[in-house]
Design an enzyme around this catalytic site. Structure first.
Site, short mmCIF file in Angstrom:
data_model
loop_
_atom_site.label_atom_id
_atom_site.label_comp_id
_atom_site.label_asym_id
_atom_site.label_seq_id
_atom_site.Cartn_x
_atom_site.Cartn_y
_atom_site.Cartn_z
CG ASP A 79 86.80 -20.78 -10.22
OD1 ASP A 79 86.11 -19.76 -10.41
OD2 ASP A 79 87.77 -21.09 -10.94
CG HIS A 119 90.13 -18.96 -13.03
ND1 HIS A 119 89.31 -19.12 -11.94
CD2 HIS A 119 90.55 -17.65 -12.98
CE1 HIS A 119 89.25 -17.98 -11.25
NE2 HIS A 119 89.98 -17.07 -11.87
#
Length: 702
Positions: free
Chosen positions: A532, A559
């Protein structure tokens, strides 16, 4: 800190860095994918084209989309043609302006095929690509990784000559022979791997491969009677990998490493730093040579091949071997020349091609690594789509002295084969593979693999299939994770565990709670969320133009989906970006994984960028263990005294000599991020609760 620092010392920029366009033809294949990953990360590459056929195992556009998310300056684009399309008719955009074209293409020799049969097929494949290069990028260097190299390279060079082009623009990539020879000398002498550079001359198959050990200072004390076996070991190493992979693959990972090494030598030369690397090229017309093509030390300069060096002094054993190598080369070169006599390139350079641009920049100042560890690492799931490229990066990491590759016997490639492949890298790491049957329990079988591990990476689990609920996926993948975590609790309870097992938001809390029940530290278990951050960094670079190395976006929360919260307000480069652009950028980070899956047409996920990100996380952990505190976002247990609405949260984490040292507070966030934080927390609560519920019904048996 660049997470690849020290992994590819040959790619560390000196005084000048290029901004070159590179194409990998065959970039969606077994060698092509990891090679493309390394090229997209190379400091000299500003534009990377990934070309393959539409029938490739993964669409080229998908590989390109995956690699476009790396936090590097390179822009990546994919190109695909149908089997009957001719590259000369379709690859103008792809190849125009290329400085380097790498060609890991062709088919392996099948049972019943003669060498002539193989040459006929693979020379035809190479010719189609070479023909397009002659038309669209005649000044580019072509690195051919097409077997049989000893015949294909002469054939293509002769076709270039017929069109009035420079045959020295075409090189056979033989770097893997040098890489292997360096590693094998290190293993038998104990000399530092960085001090060894074995010239390997002749060709790139069997007895034509001639390592000149007499020219290596580290070999001075090795008895002469040991040399023939070492020589044969270099020649037969490729067969050793094929055998270790049980016929399910060849030396894909080490060839990707070697292809990148060759490419970096070329690009460094083009950028103005003369660089020497062995390659198989046309011999100087005035050289006293028995063959017109030969692998030698080659210095690459600003126009490509600058100097082809003489072999130099060789001993009596090598003189005998030289005769053997030349005899084989003569036959194989003749086969290539015969092919070239019957063929023509359809076209020469396209009229009006723009001059090949070169943009050279000063190299950034990079402080050397102050402390380097010697750690044991295990990759569980190391023979899978993420696991193989991740294992390649870990085997190259300067902190890793021992790497274990574990997977199930049902894996796409045997773990022992992946380990054998990577054991040939010219790095200090020692490799070993471990495999269990589906019904085996890691806690009963992985003592040797896990004992002494400092870090265990777990890219494992199955993807969500149609009709599966999140609860179904959690039930399956938490069980997979639990088996590994249980074994770690038994054999390496002090190791850091990096979990890349979906759904991370649920699996990590479940495993941490199981650790707690055994009186173990839940902070030893981290969810790897680095991808990310990698994506957010790249997307900010793309919209702001800020140098990629200056961007570090904190991504907090979780996530998955809306739990992923990039804090753009904390990034100086984002100060001038209008507020109304932020929601779309935020969503781009959240949805990037889906974008890759779609671009791969359902044939894969973000395997390459996840491998890069997993290595970034691992490097932060290992740097910390080695004594250099290093900060990286990760999904971990929240401090008991922290004011948090959830017990698990992705934050900036500083890793030190014992692992997690500090979990940092989120810091100031703006009004938009405050609203998004509520959304992230709401999703996290449900997903964490699912993990906690799983943990209540389970126990670690160890």
């Amino acid at each position: 800190m660049d997470c690849l620092q020290g992994c590819f010392d040959f790619a560390a920029p000196t005084s000048k860095v290029g901004n070159f366009k590179v194409c990998v033809c065959g970039g969606a294949g077994g060698i092509g994918q990891p090679l493309s990953m390394l090229m997209a990360s190379n400091p000299h590459v500003s534009e990377l084209c990934v070309y393959d056929l539409t029938l490739a195992m993964v669409p080229a556009a998908g590989v390109a989309t995956d690699l476009s998310h790396l936090e590097k300056k390179s822009k990546v684009k994919g190109y695909a043609l149908d089997k009957d399309d001719l590259p000369r008719d379709k690859l103008e955009e792809c190849l125009t302006g290329c400085h380097l074209v790498l060609v890991p293409a062709g088919m392996p020799r099948k049972p019943g095929m003669t060498r002539a049969d193989l040459l006929g097929v693979n020379a035809g494949i190479a010719k189609n690509i070479v023909e397009a290069c002659a038309k669209y990028c005649p000044e580019a260097i072509l690195g051919l990784i097409v077997n049989p190299v000893n015949s294909v390279v002469p054939a293509m060079c002769e076709l270039y000559k017929k069109k009035g082009l420079d045959p020295r623009k075409i090189c056979g990539v033989t770097s893997l022979d040098i890489v292997r020879a360096n590693k094998f000398v290190h293993e038998i002498t104990g000399a530092p791997i960085d001090s060894i550079d074995v010239p390997v001359v002749g060709g790139h198959a069997g007895a034509s491969i001639l390592p000149l050990f007499s020219q290596v200072p580290a070999m001075k004390g090795v008895p002469a009677d040991k040399i023939p076996a070492l020589d044969k070991h270099v020649q037969d190493a490729g067969t050793d990998v094929v055998n270790a992979k049980g016929g399910k693959g060849s030396a894909t990972l080490s060839m990707a490493y070697a292809g990148h090494k060759f490419a970096n030598a070329v690009l460094s030369g083009l950028a103005g730093t003369d660089t020497t690397e062995c390659a198989y090229v046309a011999v100087d017309a005035d050289a006293k040579s028995e063959v017109p093509y030969f692998a030698s030390k080659v210095t690459f300069g600003t126009s490509g091949v600058k100097t082809v060096h003489p072999v130099g002094p060789i001993n009596e054993y090598e003189q005998g071997r030289m005769k053997e190598a030349i005899a084989q080369l003569k036959d194989e070169i003749d086969a290539g020349l015969l092919y070239a006599k019957t063929q023509e390139l359809a076209e020469g350079p396209k009229p009006g091609l723009p001059p090949l641009e070169k943009r050279i920049s000063p190299a950034p100042v990079v402080a050397p690594l102050s402390k380097v560890g010697n750690f044991k690492v295990c990759v569980c799931g190391g023979a899978g789509g993420i696991g193989q490229p991740l294992s390649l990066l870990m085997a190259s990491n300067p902190h890793v002295s021992e790497l274990c590759v574990y997977d199930l016997t049902v894996a796409m490639v045997p773990a022992a084969g992946v380990a054998t492949d990577l054991s040939h890298l010219e790095k200090k790491s020692k490799l070993k593979g471990f495999a269990l049957e589906l019904q085996d329990l890691p806690r009963d079988k992985l003592q040797e693999c896990l004992t002494g591990c400092h870090l265990v990476l777990v890219p494992a689990g199955m993807p969500r299939k149609p009709g599966m609920t999140r609860a179904d996926l959690l039930g399956v993948n938490a069980g997979i994770a639990k088996n590994i975590v249980e074994a770690c609790a038994k054999y390496c309870p002090e190791a850091i565990l990096g979990l890349i097992v979906n759904p991370v938001n649920s699996v990590v809390p479940a495993m941490c709670e199981l650790y707690k029940k055994k009186g173990l530290d839940p902070r030893k278990i981290c969810g790897v969320t680095s991808l990310d951050i990698v994506r957010a960094n790249k997307f900010v670079h793309e919209i702001t133009g800020a140098p990629i190395d200056s961007i570090d976006v904190p991504v907090v929360g979780g996530h998955a989906g809306a739990s992923i919260l990039p804090l753009f307000s904390q990034v100086p480069a984002m100060k001038g970006v209008p507020a109304d652009k932020i929601p779309a950028l935020d969503k781009h980070v959240q949805d990037a994984g889906t974008d890759v899956v779609n671009a791969k047409g359902g044939k894969g996920s973000a395997t390459l960028s996840m491998a890069y990100a997993g290595h970034k996380f691992a490097n932060a952990v290992l740097s910390g263990l080695a004594g250099t505190d290093t900060t990286e976002c990760a999904y971990v247990a929240v401090d008991a005294d922290a004011k948090s609405e959830v017990p698990y949260f992705a934050s900036k984490v500083t890793f030190g000599t014992s692992g997690v040292k500090t979990v940092h507070p989120v810091g100031p966030i703006n009004e938009y991020e405050q609203g998004r934080m509520k959304e992230a927390i709401a999703q996290l609560k449900d997903e964490i609760d699912a993990g906690l519920l799983y943990a209540k019904t389970q126990e670690l048996v160890c």
